[in-house]
Design an enzyme around this catalytic site. Structure first.
Site, mmCIF file in Angstrom:
data_model
loop_
_atom_site.group_PDB
_atom_site.id
_atom_site.type_symbol
_atom_site.label_atom_id
_atom_site.label_comp_id
_atom_site.label_asym_id
_atom_site.label_seq_id
_atom_site.Cartn_x
_atom_site.Cartn_y
_atom_site.Cartn_z
ATOM 1 N N TYR A 38 0.841 -1.195 0.000
ATOM 2 C CA TYR A 38 0.000 0.000 0.000
ATOM 3 C C TYR A 38 0.879 1.251 0.000
ATOM 4 O O TYR A 38 0.704 2.159 -0.797
ATOM 5 C CB TYR A 38 -0.927 -0.007 1.220
ATOM 6 C CG TYR A 38 -1.866 1.177 1.279
ATOM 7 C CD1 TYR A 38 -3.143 1.091 0.729
ATOM 8 C CD2 TYR A 38 -1.466 2.388 1.841
ATOM 9 C CE1 TYR A 38 -4.004 2.171 0.746
ATOM 10 C CE2 TYR A 38 -2.317 3.485 1.863
ATOM 11 C CZ TYR A 38 -3.590 3.365 1.317
ATOM 12 O OH TYR A 38 -4.430 4.440 1.328
ATOM 13 N N GLU A 115 -30.577 0.506 16.978
ATOM 14 C CA GLU A 115 -29.190 0.904 16.724
ATOM 15 C C GLU A 115 -28.586 1.554 17.955
ATOM 16 O O GLU A 115 -29.263 2.299 18.644
ATOM 17 C CB GLU A 115 -29.164 1.932 15.567
ATOM 18 C CG GLU A 115 -29.807 1.402 14.311
ATOM 19 C CD GLU A 115 -30.136 2.510 13.304
ATOM 20 O OE1 GLU A 115 -29.594 3.629 13.428
ATOM 21 O OE2 GLU A 115 -30.941 2.236 12.392
ATOM 22 N N LYS A 117 -27.044 4.315 19.980
ATOM 23 C CA LYS A 117 -26.992 5.758 19.782
ATOM 24 C C LYS A 117 -25.560 6.178 20.069
ATOM 25 O O LYS A 117 -25.096 6.104 21.210
ATOM 26 C CB LYS A 117 -27.953 6.466 20.720
ATOM 27 C CG LYS A 117 -28.026 7.960 20.482
ATOM 28 C CD LYS A 117 -29.184 8.552 21.272
ATOM 29 C CE LYS A 117 -29.504 9.974 20.904
ATOM 30 N NZ LYS A 117 -28.397 10.912 21.027
#
Ligand code: IVH
Length: 672
Positions: A38, A115, A117
């Site tokens: 990379y 979900e 928070k």
């Protein structure tokens, strides 16, 4: 000389390749190329871009490192207001939410998206023809600030959508946050350097996004999870399920939160809440509750929005981890190594699930920086099992009769002078074991679970025994008899018997635990294990020079000097002798196959359940191992999490040992 079009093509293909590698690494947690590969492609691209400035693109992977600072924030207008959500704080109110929905929709079987928070900052991202063009904060919901320069540095946000057919316009909203591991690391570094620390991950995220200079933001390593598609141009087929829409964002290059779930009915939402609350302290991010959303987008539209917040979503908040209370006094606690820690005595307050009346102020520097005064209203934070701490003062509520705290010049316990040590934020009593506080803490440490593990011999009892001068050193523990113990205040004969028995049972130990129990400065459990393993006997350790100690993994000059000084001191030798004479013993440690993980190479693939990739890597590296991103014959082990990548196949092919998460945790336990 290459043709210009060739150069442009090369630049574009490098950008695409690097973006893909970035996606594999950050979003899929499954890199397919080694970091070195990379890096080398990155350098190639950088050079081509520098030589051909006409092909500059703000969305090039090279721009993630942070471009030039901006002078001021532009504002950004939200065509669709960024709403907030109504909060509820108890089960009954959550049921009330579900009841109102059922009434409005005349339907009771509702699917919900549950979900975490996230406690960060709402961010809106605009893509045009697949390119990130603008990013803004929520602001007042209508007008926010343009923070595009900073958002580009967040590796988990795609700069270019991963699709050949991007929508003309897409707006994704989500939460930018600072992972807890990063927050802890940055604060530990700042604390050591005596710099300003962040109060909590949320403040840290907000402060970072409001930097004019994106290079600072880059160092803050923020992350991002999307939580809604606010707008998408026509013609792009999307699911009617909110949850599935989030999943599909993964294809476009977003990292999504794997802790989210779609469930049926409100009972399941409650269960989800309980489950997440139980895991709260081990989550990789700060979460202050659960967002429950009606999953079907058509039902969401039918329910619509009230003035401030949608009717189809609610936040069921966790008990608060921060509270305001009054600072009654500051006391100084003398620790095992003589460091004086300011401890706040507080008007008791319920926070993070417990009543807190004491909290740490960490060290003198931090206390001075916060300018905390007795009588002030202070913010106390208790997150998980961490010691409660004071994170700030509510200056607006300061009254004229608050008073400053003076910094001690003497040890509050033994009255010896205290010193501020150069390069340390702390002040220290240098009296060592002559100071009763340090004596007591040394004995408490000696008897503690990870050390000699003497059950029943806890803090309060040791305090009593040291005060009455019955215990002067750990060696005196072995002289405790039934009579002495039973005559103590608040001690029955049965408890006294138990303690005598526990002392007896603790005599059989391990060399590593014994070394740890001695409380040599800077010698924690891990170092004690390394020493025990390497030297195998006290005699060998006694005769080791500082150079020999330093040759060991993880032992630097400072630690080596502490070990050497401790073991050379006649007083300490006498105590060790007395302990051994009392019958403390350990089996000869077995020689292990390897001396440590030093020099071994591991590869991680897939997602681990109990720890993040960064943490796994850090812990392996702390043990001297290397973490590589590609499997070769030289790899010592491949650690496999959920949904592993091609590296698992490669491991099988090259017959490299494969470790499950459980194996991996066992390996860490063995060496840490
Ligand atoms: S949905 C219209 N989902 O909480 C609903 N918000 O109090 C839009 N937040 O401003 C928000 N995690 O910054 C949603 N999974 C999540 C969230 C979330 C955190 C924040 C968000 C919002 C605030 C509302």
């Amino acid at each position: 000389m290459k043709k210009n079009s060739d150069v442009l093509q090369k630049i574009q293909s490098l950008r695409q390749l690097l973006a893909e590698y970035n996606y594999q690494y950050y979003v899929l947690d499954a890199p397919t190329v080694p970091d070195s590969e990379y890096d080398s492609l990155f350098q190639q691209l950088l050079q081509l871009e520098q030589a051909n400035p006409q092909y500059f693109s703000a969305n090039s992977p090279t721009q993630r490192v942070g471009a030039e600072a901006i002078k001021a924030f532009d504002s950004i207008h939200h065509k669709l207001p960024m709403l907030s959500i109504d909060n509820v704080f108890d089960e009954a109110s959550l049921r009330g939410f579900a009841r109102r929905i059922a009434e409005r929709l005349q339907q009771s079987d509702i699917a919900y998206s549950c979900e975490p928070k996230l406690d960060g900052l709402a961010v809106s991202l605009h893509y045009e023809a697949g390119q990130l063009v603008r990013a803004g904060t929520r602001g007042d919901g209508i007008t926010g600030e343009d923070i595009t320069h900073n958002v580009r540095t967040i590796s988990e946000i795609p700069l270019t959508l991963r699709t050949a057919t991007p929508p003309q316009h897409l707006e994704v909203r989500g939460e930018a946050y600072m992972p807890k591991a990063i927050f802890n690391r940055l604060n530990a570094e700042a604390r050591q350097k005596g710099q300003k620390i962040f109060a909590n991950p949320r403040n840290a995220a907000a402060g970072s996004l409001r930097q004019l200079d994106p290079r600072i933001m880059k160092e803050r390593c923020l992350s991002f999870f999307p939580y809604t598609i606010a707008f998408v141009s026509e013609g792009i087929p999307l699911s009617n399920s909110h949850y599935e829409r989030l999943l599909s964002l993964k294809e476009w290059g977003f990292k999504i939160n794997r802790d989210s779930e779609r469930v049926m009915g409100i009972e399941a939402c409650l269960k989800y809440y309980e489950g997440l609350l139980a895991r709260r302290s081990s989550l990789a991010y700060d979460s202050d509750g659960v967002v429950v959303k009606v999953d079907d987008i058509r039902l969401q539209a039918q329910l619509g929005t009230a003035t401030r917040a949608p009717r189809w979503a609610v936040a069921y908040k966790f008990p608060a981890e921060e509270a305001i209370t009054q600072l009654l006094d500051i006391e100084w606690q003398v620790g095992r190594t003589g460091i004086l820690t300011p401890v706040a005595r507080l008007e008791p307050v319920f926070v993070g699930g417990a009543t807190v009346s004491n909290a740490t102020l960490h060290n003198v520097d931090e206390m001075a920086r916060k300018d905390i005064r007795i009588g002030d209203k202070v913010i106390v934070r208790r997150a998980g099992d961490v010691i409660p701490e004071i994170i700030g003062v509510v200056l607006a509520q300061r009254t004229p009769n608050t008073r400053r705290v003076s910094i001690p010049t003497q040890c509050p316990v033994c009255t010896s002078p205290v010193y501020k040590v150069a390069d340390e934020a702390a002040i220290r009593c240098m009296a060592g074991l002559h100071c009763p506080a340090q004596r007591k803490e040394a004995i408490v440490h000696y008897a503690s679970r990870k050390a000699m593990d003497i059950e029943g011999l806890g803090d309060k009892l040791i305090d009593q025994l040291v005060t009455q001068k019955i215990l002067n050193s750990p060696a005196d523990i072995y002289r405790l008899d039934l009579n002495t113990l039973a005559n103590l205040e608040r001690m029955g004969i049965k408890s006294a018997e138990n303690i005598v028995q526990a002392v007896e049972a603790s005599k059989k130990t391990t060399f590593a635990k014994f070394l740890y129990a001695l409380g040599i400065r800077e010698v924690g459990e891990a170092t004690a294990k390394i020493l025990a393993q390497h030297f195998q006997s006290l005699e060998a350790l006694y005769s080791a020079s500082e150079e020999e100690l330093m040759a060991l993994n993880d032992i630097g000059p400072v630690v080596a000097a502490h070990i050497h000084a401790f073991l050379s001191e006649a007083h300490n030798k006498a105590i060790i002798q007395a302990i051994l004479a009392a019958g403390v013993h350990w089996p000869q440690p077995e020689k292990r196959l390897h001396q440590s993980l030093q020099g071994q190479t591991f590869v991680l693939t897939g997602t681990l359940e109990t720890l993040s990739r960064e943490e796994a890597k850090a812990r392996l590296e702390a043990l001297g191992a290397k973490v590589s991103s590609s499997v070769s014959k030289k790899t010592h082990g491949v650690i496999v999490g959920d949904t592993p990548g091609s590296k698992l196949d490669k491991a099988h092919e090259l017959q490299v040992p494969v470790l499950t998460e459980e194996d991996f945790l066992a390996l860490l336990r063995q060496w840490e």
